[in-house]
Write an enzyme that holds these catalytic residues in place. Structure first.
Site, PDB file in Angstrom:
ATOM      1  N   TYR A 121       0.299  -1.363  -0.592  1.00 56.49           N
ATOM      2  CA  TYR A 121      -0.327   0.275  -0.108  1.00 56.49           C
ATOM      3  C   TYR A 121       0.612   1.378   0.162  1.00 56.49           C
ATOM      4  CZ  TYR A 121      -4.057  -2.806   0.973  1.00 56.49           C
ATOM      5  OH  TYR A 121      -5.385  -3.280   0.311  1.00 56.49           O
ATOM      6  N   LYS A 168       4.816 -14.628   3.887  1.00 59.68           N
ATOM      7  CA  LYS A 168       4.569 -15.110   2.206  1.00 59.68           C
ATOM      8  C   LYS A 168       5.330 -15.341   2.081  1.00 59.68           C
ATOM      9  CE  LYS A 168       2.851 -17.921  -1.131  1.00 59.68           C
ATOM     10  NZ  LYS A 168       2.787 -19.293  -0.816  1.00 59.68           N
ATOM     11  N   ASP A 201      -1.825 -17.717   2.285  1.00 59.70           N
ATOM     12  CA  ASP A 201      -2.346 -18.515   1.878  1.00 59.70           C
ATOM     13  C   ASP A 201      -3.114 -19.240   2.822  1.00 59.70           C
ATOM     14  OD1 ASP A 201      -0.019 -19.903   1.252  1.00 59.70           O
ATOM     15  OD2 ASP A 201       0.173 -20.796  -0.046  1.00 59.70           O
ATOM     16  N   ASP A 225      -5.109  -6.670   5.152  1.00 58.64           N
ATOM     17  CA  ASP A 225      -6.737  -5.581   4.978  1.00 58.64           C
ATOM     18  C   ASP A 225      -7.762  -7.165   3.858  1.00 58.64           C
ATOM     19  OD1 ASP A 225      -7.740  -4.465   4.213  1.00 58.64           O
ATOM     20  OD2 ASP A 225      -8.067  -3.543   2.438  1.00 58.64           O
ATOM     21  N   ASP A 229     -11.424  -8.550   6.257  1.00 56.07           N
ATOM     22  CA  ASP A 229     -12.829  -9.045   5.461  1.00 56.07           C
ATOM     23  C   ASP A 229     -12.897 -10.843   5.235  1.00 56.07           C
ATOM     24  OD1 ASP A 229     -12.522  -5.714   5.224  1.00 56.07           O
ATOM     25  OD2 ASP A 229     -13.550  -6.624   2.538  1.00 56.07           O
TER      26      ASP A 229
HETATM   27 MG    MG Z   1     -10.163  -3.512   3.726  1.00 52.50          MG
END
Ligand code: MG
Ligand code: NAI
Length: 330
Positions: A121, A168, A201, A225, A229
C-alpha cells in the site's frame, strides 16, 4: 472535553457516521466535533480526495473518526494517506462472534494487527514499457514496531497468549523474510507469549477450519486487509467489524468496510461497525467504562435479534438499530 475530528467521507460513511454522532451526543461525556472532508464527493468539489485542512483538523484533535470513502479513479486513497500522515502504524481489527448471528463457530475471538504504513500500500506503481511494477516496501523498523504492538496486545488480552505472524516468505523472501525475522527478534522480549508463523494462503484456510486457534494475528498491510474482511465474514459480516488505527501520537477509528455503493442512500447500513469503532476510540481516550457499556449494548441488541438491519436478517433502518442500542445503553 474531547476534540474529535469527524471525517464521514461518502456512501454509507455518511449514514454510519450520523448514527455514531447521534449516539455520542447521548453520552455523559463532552465532545467538540471538528468536521473534515475526504473522498470521492470531496474530490469532485475540491479537486483533492484529502484536503490539507482535513489533515490539519485530524492532527489537532484528540482522536479521529472516519466513515468510508469511494475510491476515485487515478487519485490516491484518502484513508491510506491519512493513516500515513498521522503515522498510525497499527491497524487493530478485533473479530468476535455473536450468539444468534450466523457464524462459522461460537466463541470466535481474535484480533488482526495489520501493519498500516507500508507493504503493497505504498501506492508507488509505475511502468517500464510493458512491465507494470508495484513497490512493496518492508522496513525492519515498521516490522518490529508492529510485532511489538501485537505482543503487547497478546499480554493484555491474556487469552491464548499467542501471536501468529502471517507472511509469504517462501516467495517474498526478502520483504517477508525480514518481516518474519523481525517478529521472532521481538518475540524474545515476550517469553510468556507463544509464537507461530504461517503462510498467508494456509492462514486463509485455517481461519475457516480452525478459527478458535487464533488469538493475535500480525501481518503486513495487504494480507492484513484481506484476512480481516475474510474474518469479518466468519462472524456476521462487515457490519460488525470495527477498527482502530493507532500510532504514538494519534488514533483514528473507522469501520473495516468501505462505502458500500450497493446499499448507500437507503439508510439500511448496519451502524454497529462504526459504533464499535467509537467504543475503540473511547478506550483509546481511557473512557473504558463508557466503551464497555457501548460494546455490551451492541451485543445485547445484536443477540436479541429484534431490531436488526437487513445484513443481519432484519428489516430495521440504520437509525432504528442505533436508537435500539441507545435504549439499551440507558
Ligand atoms: Mg479493506
Ligand atoms: P464494501 O466494504 O463497501 O462492501 C462490501 C459488501 O459489504 C457490500 O455488499 C456491502 O453492502 C456490505 N457492507 C459493507 N458495510 C456494510 C454495513 N455497514 N452494513 C451492511 N452491509 C455492509 O466494499 P466494496 O464494495 O468492495 O467497496 C466499495 C467502495 O468502498 C470502493 O470504492 C472501495 O474502494 C471503497 N473502500 C473504502 C474503504 C475505506 O474507506 N476505508 C475500505 C474498503 C473499500
Amino acid at each position: 472535553m474531547y476534540d474529535i475530528a469527524v471525517i464521514s467521507g461518502d456512501g454509507i460513511g455518511l449514514e454510519v457516521m450520523e448514527a455514531a454522532e447521534f449516539l455520542l451526543d447521548k453520552l455523559d461525556l463532552n465532545f467538540n466535533f471538528n468536521y473534515g472532508e475526504a473522498g470521492f464527493d470531496c474530490f469532485n468539489k475540491n479537486g483533492t480526495t484529502l484536503p490539507e485542512e482535513t489533515v490539519k483538523i485530524a492532527k489537532s484533535s484528540d482522536a479521529v473518526l472516519f466513515g468510508a470513502s469511494t475510491s476515485t479513479p487515478n487519485q490516491p486513497s484518502p484513508i491510506i494517506n491519512l493513516r500515513k500522515e498521522l503515522d498510525v502504524y497499527a491497524n487493530l481489527r478485533p473479530i468476535k462472534s455473536y450468539k444468534g448471528v450466523k457464524s462459522i463457530a461460537d466463541d470466535i475471538d481474535f484480533i488482526i494487527v495489520r501493519e498500516n504504513t507500508e507493504g503493497l500500500y505504498s501506492q508507488n506503481e509505475y511502468c517500464e514499457c510493458d512491465k507494470m511494477i508495484a513497490e512493496r516496501v518492508i522496513t525492519r523498523k515498521a516490522s518490529k514496531k508492529i510485532s511489538d504492538m501485537a505482543f503487547k496486545l497478546a499480554e493484555r488480552r491474556n487469552k491464548l497468549n499467542k501471536v501468529t505472524c502471517v507472511h509469504k516468505s517462501n516467495v517474498l523472501r526478502k520483504t517477508d523474510g525480514v518481516f518474519r525475522d523481525c517478529f521472532y527478534d521481538v518475540s524474545k522480549k515476550y517469553p510468556e507469549i507463544a509464537t507461530e508463523d504461517l503462510y498467508v494462503d494456509a492462514t486463509a484456510m485455517y481461519l475457516i477450519t480452525n478459527p478458535l486457534d487464533f488469538d493475535v494475528i500480525v501481518s503486513t498491510n495487504l494480507f492484513g486487509d484481506i484476512l480481516s474482511d475474510e474474518s469479518a465474514g466468519l462472524v456476521g459480516g462487515l457490519g460488525l467489524a470495527p477498527s482502530g488505527n493507532i500510532g504514538d501520537k494519534h488514533g483514528l477509528f473507522e469501520p473495516v468496510h468501505g462505502s458500500a455503493p450497493d446499499i448507500a442512500g437507503k439508510n439500511i447500513a448496519n451502524p454497529c461497525s462504526m459504533i464499535l469503532s467509537v467504543a475503540m476510540m473511547l478506550e483509546y481516550l481511557d473512557e473504558n467504562a463508557t466503551a464497555t457499556m457501548i460494546k455490551n449494548a451492541v451485543r445485547k441488541v445484536v443477540e436479541e435479534g429484534k431490531v436488526l438491519t437487513p445484513d443481519l436478517g432484519g428489516s430495521a433502518k440504520t437509525i432504528e438499530m442505533t436508537e435500539e442500542i441507545i435504549r439499551e445503553l440507558n
